[in-house]
Each structure stands twice: as C-alpha cells, then as structure tokens.
Design a protein around this motif. Structure first.
Motif, PDB file in Angstrom:
ATOM      1  N   ARG A   1       0.868  -1.191   0.000  1.00 14.64           N
ATOM      2  CA  ARG A   1       0.000   0.000   0.000  1.00 14.64           C
ATOM      3  C   ARG A   1       0.887   1.216   0.000  1.00 14.64           C
ATOM      4  O   ARG A   1       1.827   1.301   0.772  1.00 14.64           O
ATOM      5  CB  ARG A   1      -0.861   0.003   1.255  1.00 14.64           C
ATOM      6  CG  ARG A   1      -2.203  -0.654   1.046  1.00 14.64           C
ATOM      7  CD  ARG A   1      -3.052  -0.474   2.264  1.00 14.64           C
ATOM      8  NE  ARG A   1      -3.456   0.931   2.432  1.00 14.64           N
ATOM      9  CZ  ARG A   1      -4.272   1.329   3.391  1.00 14.64           C
ATOM     10  NH1 ARG A   1      -4.755   0.480   4.248  1.00 14.64           N
ATOM     11  NH2 ARG A   1      -4.619   2.592   3.489  1.00 14.64           N
TER      12      ARG A   1
ATOM     13  N   ALA B   1     -18.327   4.974   1.908  1.00 17.18           N
ATOM     14  CA  ALA B   1     -16.878   4.905   2.143  1.00 17.18           C
ATOM     15  C   ALA B   1     -16.561   4.369   3.541  1.00 17.18           C
ATOM     16  O   ALA B   1     -15.501   4.650   4.094  1.00 17.18           O
ATOM     17  CB  ALA B   1     -16.223   6.258   1.894  1.00 17.18           C
TER      18      ALA B   1
ATOM     19  N   SER C   1      -9.590   0.894   1.381  1.00 11.56           N
ATOM     20  CA  SER C   1      -8.453   1.346   0.579  1.00 11.56           C
ATOM     21  C   SER C   1      -8.835   1.286  -0.895  1.00 11.56           C
ATOM     22  O   SER C   1      -9.758   0.571  -1.280  1.00 11.56           O
ATOM     23  CB  SER C   1      -7.228   0.481   0.852  1.00 11.56           C
ATOM     24  OG  SER C   1      -7.466  -0.829   0.385  1.00 11.56           O
ATOM     25  N   TRP C   2      -8.129   2.064  -1.675  1.00 10.71           N
ATOM     26  CA  TRP C   2      -8.376   2.100  -3.123  1.00 10.71           C
ATOM     27  C   TRP C   2      -7.031   2.253  -3.807  1.00 10.71           C
ATOM     28  O   TRP C   2      -6.268   3.175  -3.469  1.00 10.71           O
ATOM     29  CB  TRP C   2      -9.298   3.287  -3.439  1.00 10.71           C
ATOM     30  CG  TRP C   2      -9.564   3.502  -4.902  1.00 10.71           C
ATOM     31  CD1 TRP C   2      -9.884   2.548  -5.825  1.00 10.71           C
ATOM     32  CD2 TRP C   2      -9.525   4.751  -5.606  1.00 10.71           C
ATOM     33  NE1 TRP C   2     -10.061   3.121  -7.052  1.00 10.71           N
ATOM     34  CE2 TRP C   2      -9.851   4.466  -6.958  1.00 10.71           C
ATOM     35  CE3 TRP C   2      -9.262   6.055  -5.243  1.00 10.71           C
ATOM     36  CZ2 TRP C   2      -9.904   5.458  -7.936  1.00 10.71           C
ATOM     37  CZ3 TRP C   2      -9.323   7.055  -6.212  1.00 10.71           C
ATOM     38  CH2 TRP C   2      -9.647   6.759  -7.545  1.00 10.71           C
TER      39      TRP C   2
ATOM     40  N   THR D   1     -15.130  12.444  -3.015  1.00 11.26           N
ATOM     41  CA  THR D   1     -14.890  11.112  -2.450  1.00 11.26           C
ATOM     42  C   THR D   1     -16.081  10.193  -2.709  1.00 11.26           C
ATOM     43  O   THR D   1     -15.931   9.036  -3.113  1.00 11.26           O
ATOM     44  CB  THR D   1     -14.583  11.239  -0.938  1.00 11.26           C
ATOM     45  OG1 THR D   1     -13.330  11.911  -0.810  1.00 11.26           O
ATOM     46  CG2 THR D   1     -14.491   9.899  -0.252  1.00 11.26           C
TER      47      THR D   1
ATOM     48  N   LEU E   1      -1.930  10.709   6.161  1.00 10.06           N
ATOM     49  CA  LEU E   1      -3.340  10.320   6.309  1.00 10.06           C
ATOM     50  C   LEU E   1      -3.479   8.935   6.941  1.00 10.06           C
ATOM     51  O   LEU E   1      -4.523   8.605   7.487  1.00 10.06           O
ATOM     52  CB  LEU E   1      -4.054  10.328   4.955  1.00 10.06           C
ATOM     53  CG  LEU E   1      -4.012  11.627   4.150  1.00 10.06           C
ATOM     54  CD1 LEU E   1      -4.871  11.486   2.895  1.00 10.06           C
ATOM     55  CD2 LEU E   1      -4.475  12.811   4.982  1.00 10.06           C
ATOM     56  N   ASP E   2      -2.434   8.116   6.853  1.00 11.09           N
ATOM     57  CA  ASP E   2      -2.527   6.773   7.428  1.00 11.09           C
ATOM     58  C   ASP E   2      -2.534   6.805   8.957  1.00 11.09           C
ATOM     59  O   ASP E   2      -3.052   5.892   9.587  1.00 11.09           O
ATOM     60  CB  ASP E   2      -1.362   5.896   6.946  1.00 11.09           C
ATOM     61  CG  ASP E   2      -1.433   5.676   5.442  1.00 11.09           C
ATOM     62  OD1 ASP E   2      -2.524   5.338   4.945  1.00 11.09           O
ATOM     63  OD2 ASP E   2      -0.409   5.868   4.761  1.00 11.09           O
TER      64      ASP E   2
ATOM     65  N   PHE F   1     -10.087   4.779   9.609  1.00  7.33           N
ATOM     66  CA  PHE F   1      -9.484   5.078   8.304  1.00  7.33           C
ATOM     67  C   PHE F   1      -9.107   3.800   7.559  1.00  7.33           C
ATOM     68  O   PHE F   1      -9.274   3.696   6.348  1.00  7.33           O
ATOM     69  CB  PHE F   1      -8.241   5.950   8.504  1.00  7.33           C
ATOM     70  CG  PHE F   1      -7.627   6.406   7.215  1.00  7.33           C
ATOM     71  CD1 PHE F   1      -8.229   7.400   6.470  1.00  7.33           C
ATOM     72  CD2 PHE F   1      -6.446   5.841   6.734  1.00  7.33           C
ATOM     73  CE1 PHE F   1      -7.673   7.832   5.264  1.00  7.33           C
ATOM     74  CE2 PHE F   1      -5.891   6.261   5.538  1.00  7.33           C
ATOM     75  CZ  PHE F   1      -6.513   7.258   4.802  1.00  7.33           C
TER      76      PHE F   1
ATOM     77  N   ARG G   1     -12.013  11.066   3.133  1.00  8.70           N
ATOM     78  CA  ARG G   1     -12.348  10.200   4.282  1.00  8.70           C
ATOM     79  C   ARG G   1     -11.667  10.733   5.542  1.00  8.70           C
ATOM     80  O   ARG G   1     -12.247  10.762   6.624  1.00  8.70           O
ATOM     81  CB  ARG G   1     -11.916   8.752   4.002  1.00  8.70           C
ATOM     82  CG  ARG G   1     -12.683   8.115   2.845  1.00  8.70           C
ATOM     83  CD  ARG G   1     -12.322   6.647   2.672  1.00  8.70           C
ATOM     84  NE  ARG G   1     -12.784   5.837   3.764  1.00  8.70           N
ATOM     85  CZ  ARG G   1     -11.998   5.177   4.616  1.00  8.70           C
ATOM     86  NH1 ARG G   1     -10.678   5.224   4.473  1.00  8.70           N
ATOM     87  NH2 ARG G   1     -12.505   4.469   5.589  1.00  8.70           N
ATOM     88  N   TYR G   2     -10.422  11.154   5.392  1.00 14.22           N
ATOM     89  CA  TYR G   2      -9.680  11.725   6.522  1.00 14.22           C
ATOM     90  C   TYR G   2     -10.422  12.945   7.093  1.00 14.22           C
ATOM     91  O   TYR G   2     -10.574  13.100   8.309  1.00 14.22           O
ATOM     92  CB  TYR G   2      -8.273  12.125   6.031  1.00 14.22           C
ATOM     93  CG  TYR G   2      -7.522  13.004   6.982  1.00 14.22           C
ATOM     94  CD1 TYR G   2      -6.826  12.449   8.054  1.00 14.22           C
ATOM     95  CD2 TYR G   2      -7.510  14.394   6.839  1.00 14.22           C
ATOM     96  CE1 TYR G   2      -6.144  13.257   8.952  1.00 14.22           C
ATOM     97  CE2 TYR G   2      -6.837  15.203   7.729  1.00 14.22           C
ATOM     98  CZ  TYR G   2      -6.160  14.626   8.790  1.00 14.22           C
ATOM     99  OH  TYR G   2      -5.506  15.430   9.695  1.00 14.22           O
TER     100      TYR G   2
ATOM    101  N   GLN H   1      -8.749   9.545  -0.326  1.00 14.52           N
ATOM    102  CA  GLN H   1      -8.552   9.254   1.099  1.00 14.52           C
ATOM    103  C   GLN H   1      -8.559  10.524   1.933  1.00 14.52           C
ATOM    104  O   GLN H   1      -8.941  10.496   3.103  1.00 14.52           O
ATOM    105  CB  GLN H   1      -7.235   8.484   1.311  1.00 14.52           C
ATOM    106  CG  GLN H   1      -7.271   7.056   0.780  1.00 14.52           C
ATOM    107  CD  GLN H   1      -8.221   6.130   1.572  1.00 14.52           C
ATOM    108  OE1 GLN H   1      -9.080   6.574   2.319  1.00 14.52           O
ATOM    109  NE2 GLN H   1      -8.061   4.829   1.391  1.00 14.52           N
TER     110      GLN H   1
ATOM    111  N   MET I   1      -0.082   7.332   2.201  1.00 16.66           N
ATOM    112  CA  MET I   1      -0.987   8.418   1.812  1.00 16.66           C
ATOM    113  C   MET I   1      -0.539   9.687   2.536  1.00 16.66           C
ATOM    114  O   MET I   1      -0.869   9.889   3.710  1.00 16.66           O
ATOM    115  CB  MET I   1      -2.428   8.061   2.201  1.00 16.66           C
ATOM    116  CG  MET I   1      -3.045   6.936   1.389  1.00 16.66           C
ATOM    117  SD  MET I   1      -3.535   7.489  -0.277  1.00 16.66           S
ATOM    118  CE  MET I   1      -2.399   6.612  -1.294  1.00 16.66           C
TER     119      MET I   1
END
Ligand code: FUC
Length: 789
Positions: A23, A395, A307-308, A705, A142-143, A303, A347-348, A344, A26
């Motif tokens: 991954r 999401a 995932s994308w 998003t 962001l992770d 979070f 979403r964050y 993302q 982000m």
C-alpha cells in the motif's frame, strides 16, 4: 530519533517507492511552510480543529472548536403570524403575478444563522536566531493522522509532530531536536474573540467568548500546558518561554459552555472551565508516544477500513503535493496516486470533523479562521450539508453520519414551531435553507433577502435522505424504528399538509410557493424571478421522502398500513416530471428559460443523485432528460457543484464524463489572498487539497470522495460492480466499499473487468450482483462472505 531523521532525509533525497508496494503511503507533503490558510495542514478530532502552517521561525497553528458559535437557542415564538402571508402568496401565484409573489415572500423570512467562530491561534516563536533552514519538509500523513515538520538549521535537525486525539480530547504537539538543549522558543495564544490570556507555571489559560454580549453567548476555556526535558520553562505575561530545552510536549485542550441546541450558553451553560481542567488532568501524565499510540489506534480503526489502489500509482518524493496538483491540472491528469490521495483525504476530513453529537461538519468542516466566515461557516442545507455526508456510508464511515442525525433530531424539535409560525401547519416539522448549533429551522433572509435561497422549507425533508441512507447501508432496525422513522414521519406529516391541489390540473399535487435553490427563471413575459408554484426540485425531494417513508413504515409494520397507503396515494398524485422542448428536465412548472443556463445548482436532478427514482434502467426517458440538462449546464462550475456532477454522471453510467468532472475538481486553485501574476481562480482544489468553491468549502471534497465510490460500486438497484469505470482506472482494486443492504465489498479488476470480488453480508439476505456483463443472485447468511470470479 536519529534513525527516523535519516529515513526522512532519504525520502527527501528522492528515493521513490514503487507501485508494487503493498500500500502506498498516503501523504500530503510540501517543501516550505504555509503562507496562506489554503496551504496549511488540517488536523481534527471531530471537535477540535488545528491548521498547521509549519513556520521555521514563527510557527502558527490555528485552532477551532466545533461547539463555539455566536448566538443562543432560537425563540420559538419568532414571527408567529408570518404564516398569514402564505395564502396571499398563493393567490398571487395562481393569478400568475410572480413579481407580487416574490415581494410577499419577504414577510415569511426570519433571522439568519449564527456564525461558527475561530478559537485561538498558537504561536511558537523561535528564539534561536534566523540562520537559513535546509531540508525543510512539512507533511500530513493520512494513514496515521499526524502532521510533521522537519528542517535542519545550524547543523541541527528539528522535528515537530502534531496530532488531534479523539480519545484524549486534545491537540498535542512535540518539538524535538537531535542535539540536546537546542530548542528555545516563546509560546503564546492569540484570539480574534474577546478574551483574556494569562501564563503561570507551565500553563497558559485563555478564557473568552464568541462575538456578542458576554452574558448571552458561548464561553470558552482554552488551556495550553507544556512539559519540557532539559532547559527551563518560565511564564512571561501571557506566554511561556522555553529556554534551551531538549524536547517539549505541548498539550492543548478546550471546552465551551455550549450545552446543546436548546440550552442558554450562560444561564444553562456547561461547566467548561472544570471540563477543560479535567481534560488536561487526564492527559498531563501521558507521554507524547502514549498519546500518539492511543490516537493512531483510534483513528486507524476508522481510516483503515477502506483502501483504493490504481495501477501505475507512485508515491512521488520529488514533486510536492502542490506541484503534483499543478502538473495534474496542466497535463490533464496522469497521476493516479494524486487521485487516490484526494479520495482518502475526503475520508480523513470526515473522520476529523464529524465526531461531536448533534454538530456535523460545517461548510468548512471544523476549520474556520474567520470571525465572520464566508456564509458564516454554518450548515447550508440546500445541498452543502447533504453533500458533506454523501461519502459517510459508502466509504465505510457510517458512525461519522451520527452527528448529522443528531442535528436532524434537534431540527425536528424546533421545526414544529417553524411549521406552525411560518406555514400555519400544526402537524410535523420542517426546516429551511440554513442551520447552526442552535438547530435553527426558520426560513432565513431577515425580510430583505432574495427568496431564491431564503424561502425554502425542504431542508429537513432533503436531509432525511441522508438519515434514511444510514439505515439502507447498515440495516440497523433499531435505528430505523427509534431514530429515523419518527423523523421521517414528522417531515411527511408536514408535507402532506403543505402540498396543494394544482388549480390547472385537478387532483394533481404541487408545492406553492416554491423556489428552486438558487436558480432564477425568466417568464415568457420577461419577468425574472424566483418564486413559482410546482417547482420540480421540491417534488423530487418529496418523491424520495415519501418512497423511503413508505418502505420504512411497511418494514416496521410487516406490511402496508393506513399511513403507507396515504403516502402512496399522495406520491401517485404528485405532478409528474415534464421534459422540455429542448429535451431537458424542466426545473420550473412551465418550460421557462433559466436566467443562468449554466447555474451551479441542479436540484431538479435530485431523483438521479443522491435520490433513486431516476435511473437509466428504471426511467430511461427521464435519465436522458437529466443527461441533456447536465450537457446544457456544461462542466465549469463551483467545487461542490463539480462534486455533485461526478455523482450524477456516474449514475448515468458515464464513467468518462464522471472522470472528466473529477479531473475538473482536481484543478489547481491559488490561495484566495495570493496576488502573483500566475494566480488561478476557479472551482477546484487548493494546495492543501481543500476544495475551492472558491472560497474554501469542504463539501466538494466530500462530493468528490463519494463520486469515486459511485463510479466503482452502485447499489440502488442490486449491486453493480464497476458501473462507471473510466479507462484511466482500468486496473485497480478496492477494499471495504459498502453497498446498501449491509454489504461490504473487496474487489480487483483488470482491463475494466472484475477479476475477483469478495462480498460480505453483515445481516444476511439476497442480492443481485451485476458485473462483467453478468448478473448473479446471491443469498447470504449474516456474516457470510462469498467470492465471485
Ligand atoms: C449555497 C450555494 C453557494 C454556496 C453556499 C454556501 O447557497 O449556492 O454556492 O455554496 O451555499
């Protein structure tokens, strides 16, 4: 510490991570401090917000608290007689005197909303000279929801980390250097609001209040406490001087006297000073690492659910996020990583701004630095608040919708009085164009603003589509019966009384007066106005509301009821959509011209998205008319409107068009106060990836998003995998995307074909899945997973 710095310096040197990595990280990253608000990095715990500028000599962190607003509970007796104007407006309308109707609407306008307020600004003024800093880096991960700043100065590596913790109700910052005693700075807090600030020991306490009379407005208590290793900390007036310390942790807490929408902020206020002190007591003995661990565990639980990934995405360590955004704009795309990051980031932002009961994300989320923000940073309900919550369910952030549901509950309380005072209706509730922390529901405008936005009582009814979606996705029957259904029924009760018979077509039901958010018509006689009867947008909202309420009541009663029959009969009597002479969907009762044919609002398309009663499969002619409408409007529009159009095109199964609009949303926009010759100003995205209306409005981030999800999976008519996939995304994967009926989907695709899909059912049931040109009916037990190939 040494190792961490080494890694970051290696990254700065341009080491690239490959797309084949499990991954990609982000991260938004920059090689200089923010000069403007639209370059700062947002952190939030759903209540407190922080914007990190990352200055080397002078660091600035702007702070917000979502409970800090002007005003006080609404007066439920405001404009008690306003409803007497409604029959007069109807009379004017039905004798086709639109000008008179527009002018009479002003009598049905009440007060405007409160202002969401800025809190304080933390200043960290460094006292160790001003030699040039090198290797500067500022990032938002962001992770883990951590902001970081690093730089080297005079041979010393300085590092700052910032977090906003939900479990610990605090903003925490750690300052470190790789050399002992290298940190010397002064900490102080400023505020645009009336306040007093005093420092003592290791603390600064700021007490103040929102704009307005001190005895009638929300109070706050903001406390900063610092813990330092090595060196000294001394109070200095309203600041703290840190001298030659090796490491410092700054704890920031804030509480306000806001005690709910119906409690006076002083006379019935919350014990905010005691609460702020208690917040601090709970964390003051915890180390930064411990707080960070608690924060990241809480945040990742949310979070990490989704995932994308897109083939070809690379984490670019050479070009900053701002540069990547500029290149994306100038080169017409070509950066799948930036698209994933934008997704993302939405979403964050939702996790960071929507965790306070009854107080959903405002027009600016939780991040507002202005005393008098654009549009008061309020809840704007004729699209913006709804759009904020479009990604919540799909999401995989369902809990984030609950603050909105809490607000709607409060609206349903105040809205009973609005129904009675402004519309003369004793049943049910309604709410209007704007709301705020006081859950105001009255039509706004203060008897002097245009009816095009002010006189509109469909706000509550439209918000109920979000309230319903929470059930549609979770299948939580208790939520449906105890929370959603009573709200929906109350709104239907009002609307059943508000609808009137169409004098031109006996038996048919319409709204009158009506407006279509915020568009204006031109009549064949040349009158340019806003008030009409039978606007299509009103009826679109009612179609959704009635259909969802029929489903809800029949589910809860195991079959049809007298009430569901009444709603069905009313639904069947609503004036049908009319397709105009140009093949578009009529917005107005008649096929009138628009004053602005490219207008940003497209409220008459609500049935296509976010609603469900128009679709290419179910209503092909209406879908075609919606397409024509979108074509007439073109692609140049504001941020939030672009976000909406992505979703609309996706629902028309037009992946390439939806993608084109998504690319538009990623148009680089300069900060509002930037004055260089290369300034760019349009709808799009600022350097910090905040959505540009312009100015900053967060709705476009959320609409974007949601739009990506809508291109990947749709679930209004069974589950459809890759219904609007653009060729640019022909190979990729998604994990944790949600579908109506309580399904969660992981899938991989290659060359536009699903290669593997794993569907998990939370509650059991049967669903049709359409993919790769096939349709399969699948039956699940609760908790069961099935794999499609
Ligand atoms: C609606 C929109 C405007 C703006 C405002 C906050 O009124 O028409 O474009 O987004 O909300």
């Amino acid at each position: 510490m040494q190792n961490r710095c080494l890694i970051s310096l290696l990254l700065m040197a341009g080491m690239s991570l490959s797309a084949s990595a499990q991954r990609l990280p982000m991260k938004l990253w920059y090689d200089r401090p923010a000069t403007f608000f639209e370059e700062s990095l947002p952190l939030g715990n759903g209540k407190l917000g922080a914007l990190v500028y990352g200055g080397v000599e002078k660091e600035v962190v702007q702070l917000n608290d979502i409970t800090l607003w002007t005003g006080q509970p609404v007066d439920r007796n405001e404009d008690k007689e306003a409803h007497r104007w409604i029959p007069k407006i109807r009379e004017a309308l039905f004798s086709e005197n639109y000008q008179l109707a527009d002018s009479l609407q002003l009598y049905v306008q009440g007060h405007n909303s409160a202002y969401y307020q800025p809190l304080t600004t933390l200043h960290i003024d460094h006292l160790n000279g001003s030699t040039q800093a090198d290797h500067y880096r500022r990032e938002l991960d962001l992770d883990s929801a951590l902001a970081k700043v690093y730089y080297q100065k005079g041979g010393v590596v300085y590092r700052r980390e910032y977090l906003a913790s939900h479990p610990d109700r605090a903003i925490v910052i750690r300052l470190t250097a790789n050399k002992a005693h290298a940190l010397s700075c002064r900490l102080w807090l400023s505020s645009l609001l009336p306040h007093q600030s005093a420092a003592m020991g290791h603390r600064i306490v700021v007490k103040g209040h929102a704009m307005g009379e001190a005895e009638n407005t929300i109070q706050f208590c903001n406390i900063l406490q610092v813990k330092a290793h090595g060196g000294t900390v001394t109070a200095d007036g309203d600041g703290l001087i840190l001298k030659e310390v090796s490491e410092a942790t700054i704890y920031l807490v804030n509480e306000t006297s806001y005690h709910g929408f119906d409690q006076h902020p002083v006379r019935q206020g919350a014990p905010y000073v005691e609460e702020a002190e208690a917040d601090l007591r709970r964390i003051e003995n915890r180390s930064f690492d411990e707080l960070k661990q608690r924060h990241t565990a809480d945040y990742r639980r949310l979070f990490g659910r989704m995932s994308w990934q897109l083939a070809g995405a690379k984490f670019d360590t050479r070009r900053t996020t701002e540069q990547q955004l500029k290149d994306y704009t100038d080169q017409g795309g070509g950066n799948p990583y930036l698209e994933m990051l934008y997704f993302q980031f939405g979403r964050y932002l939702l996790i960071s701004s929507s965790r306070t009961p009854g107080l959903p994300a405002t027009l600016q989320g939780v991040w507002n630095p202005h005393l008098k923000a654009p549009w008061r940073s309020n809840y704007t309900v004729n699209i913006n608040l709804e759009e904020n919550y479009w990604p919540a369910e799909v999401a995989n952030l369902s809990e984030m919708a609950m603050p909105l549901v809490g607000l709607v509950k409060a609206l349903s309380e105040n809205g009973k009085y609005t129904a009675r005072n402004y519309y003369g209706i004793e049943e049910g509730w309604c709410s209007s164009h704007n709301s705020d922390a006081w859950a105001m529901t009255n039509p706004v405008g203060e008897k002097r603003e245009s009816p095009e936005w002010a006189n509109w009582n469909l706000g509550g009814a439209w918000l109920l589509s979000n309230v319903w979606e929470h059930y549609a996705f979770t299948q939580d029957r208790r939520y449906l019966s105890e929370t959603a259904y009573p709200l929906m029924k109350g709104a239907c009760d009002f609307m059943l009384k508000w609808l009137v018979e169409n004098p031109h077509c006996p038996g048919e039901l319409i709204t009158a007066p009506s407006t279509s958010p915020e568009n204006e018509y031109i009549t064949p006689q040349g009158y340019h106005g806003t008030t009409l009867y039978g606007g299509s947008a009103d009826l679109a909202i009612l179609r959704e509301l009635f259909a969802n309420t029929i489903t809800a009541t029949e589910l809860l009663h195991n079959g049809s009821t007298e009430y569901s029959r009444k709603l069905r009969e009313t639904l069947a009597r609503l004036r049908p959509y009319i397709i105009g002479k140009d093949g578009d969907l009529n917005e107005w009762y008649d096929d009138w011209r628009d004053f602005d044919p490219q207008h940003r609002h497209q409220s008459h398309l609500i049935g296509l998205y976010p609603g469900h009663h128009i679709s290419p499969a179910k209503t092909p002619e209406l879908a075609q008319a919606a397409r024509k409408t979108l074509e007439q409007k073109g692609d140049e529009t504001t941020g939030w409107s672009t976000g909406w159009r992505i979703n609309l095109w996706a629902r028309l199964d037009e992946g390439e068009k939806a993608y084109r609009l998504f690319q538009k949303l990623l148009t680089y926009v300069s900060p509002d106060h930037y004055t260089g010759a290369d300034k760019r100003h349009s709808g799009g995205t600022y350097p910090n990836l905040f959505d540009a209306h312009p100015p900053f409005q967060i709705d476009g981030n959320f609409g974007g998003t949601a739009g990506i999800c809508e291109m990947l999976v749709q679930s209004a008519e069974g589950i459809r995998l890759l219904p609007a996939l653009p060729s640019a995304w022909k190979t990729g994967s998604v994990k944790g995307i949600c579908a109506r009926g309580g399904f969660v989907i992981d899938m991989d695709w290659k060359d536009g074909q699903v290669t593997r899909a794993r569907i998990k059912s939370r509650v059991g049931g049967t669903v049709t899945v359409a993919y790769n040109g096939k349709r399969k009916s699948l039956t699940f037990k609760a908790g069961q997973e099935r794999t499609l190939k």
